[in-house]
Design a protein around this motif. Sequence first.
Motif, PDB file in Angstrom:
ATOM      1  N   GLU A  47      29.052  27.328  28.198  1.00  0.00           N
ATOM      2  CA  GLU A  47      28.723  28.580  28.890  1.00  0.00           C
ATOM      3  C   GLU A  47      27.907  28.301  30.148  1.00  0.00           C
ATOM      4  O   GLU A  47      27.989  29.041  31.124  1.00  0.00           O
ATOM      5  CB  GLU A  47      27.926  29.502  27.969  1.00  0.00           C
ATOM      6  CG  GLU A  47      28.745  30.096  26.853  1.00  0.00           C
ATOM      7  CD  GLU A  47      27.937  31.029  25.991  1.00  0.00           C
ATOM      8  OE1 GLU A  47      26.968  31.623  26.499  1.00  0.00           O
ATOM      9  OE2 GLU A  47      28.276  31.178  24.809  1.00  0.00           O
ATOM     10  N   ASN A  48      27.104  27.249  30.122  1.00  0.00           N
ATOM     11  CA  ASN A  48      26.212  26.959  31.244  1.00  0.00           C
ATOM     12  C   ASN A  48      26.754  25.875  32.160  1.00  0.00           C
ATOM     13  O   ASN A  48      26.029  25.379  33.019  1.00  0.00           O
ATOM     14  CB  ASN A  48      24.831  26.547  30.719  1.00  0.00           C
ATOM     15  CG  ASN A  48      24.150  27.676  30.003  1.00  0.00           C
ATOM     16  OD1 ASN A  48      24.338  28.830  30.341  1.00  0.00           O
ATOM     17  ND2 ASN A  48      23.366  27.356  28.992  1.00  0.00           N
ATOM     18  N   GLU A  49      28.021  25.508  31.995  1.00  0.00           N
ATOM     19  CA  GLU A  49      28.580  24.445  32.817  1.00  0.00           C
ATOM     20  C   GLU A  49      28.498  24.834  34.290  1.00  0.00           C
ATOM     21  O   GLU A  49      28.898  25.907  34.693  1.00  0.00           O
ATOM     22  CB  GLU A  49      30.033  24.171  32.435  1.00  0.00           C
ATOM     23  CG  GLU A  49      30.574  22.924  33.084  1.00  0.00           C
ATOM     24  CD  GLU A  49      31.887  22.479  32.470  1.00  0.00           C
ATOM     25  OE1 GLU A  49      32.702  21.966  33.227  1.00  0.00           O
ATOM     26  OE2 GLU A  49      32.070  22.650  31.258  1.00  0.00           O
ATOM     27  N   GLY A  50      27.938  23.977  35.092  1.00  0.00           N
ATOM     28  CA  GLY A  50      27.806  24.235  36.518  1.00  0.00           C
ATOM     29  C   GLY A  50      26.536  24.979  36.891  1.00  0.00           C
ATOM     30  O   GLY A  50      26.252  25.170  38.066  1.00  0.00           O
TER      31      GLY A  50
END
Length: 75
Positions: A47-50
């Motif tokens: 969900e927090n990729e990037g």
Amino acid sequence: MTTVVSSKGQVVLPAQLRELDHIQPGQQFDIERVEEGQYLLKRQVSENEGLVDWLLSCPDKGWFTEVESESTDTL
């Protein structure tokens, strides 16, 4: 590309693929059996990729201006 299954059932992704797709230790994958002898491996998207890259790309300090709003306590 060829890889080997270890005695523990582990499959190593070749370094070239890990580098191409920026695969880091601890990243999780889903594996699906398509048919006998064929498998589909998909990296799970976090969900927090990037998020860190996005935060680091923010403008200089002081760019954020707080907007006054009412508290929900007064409702």
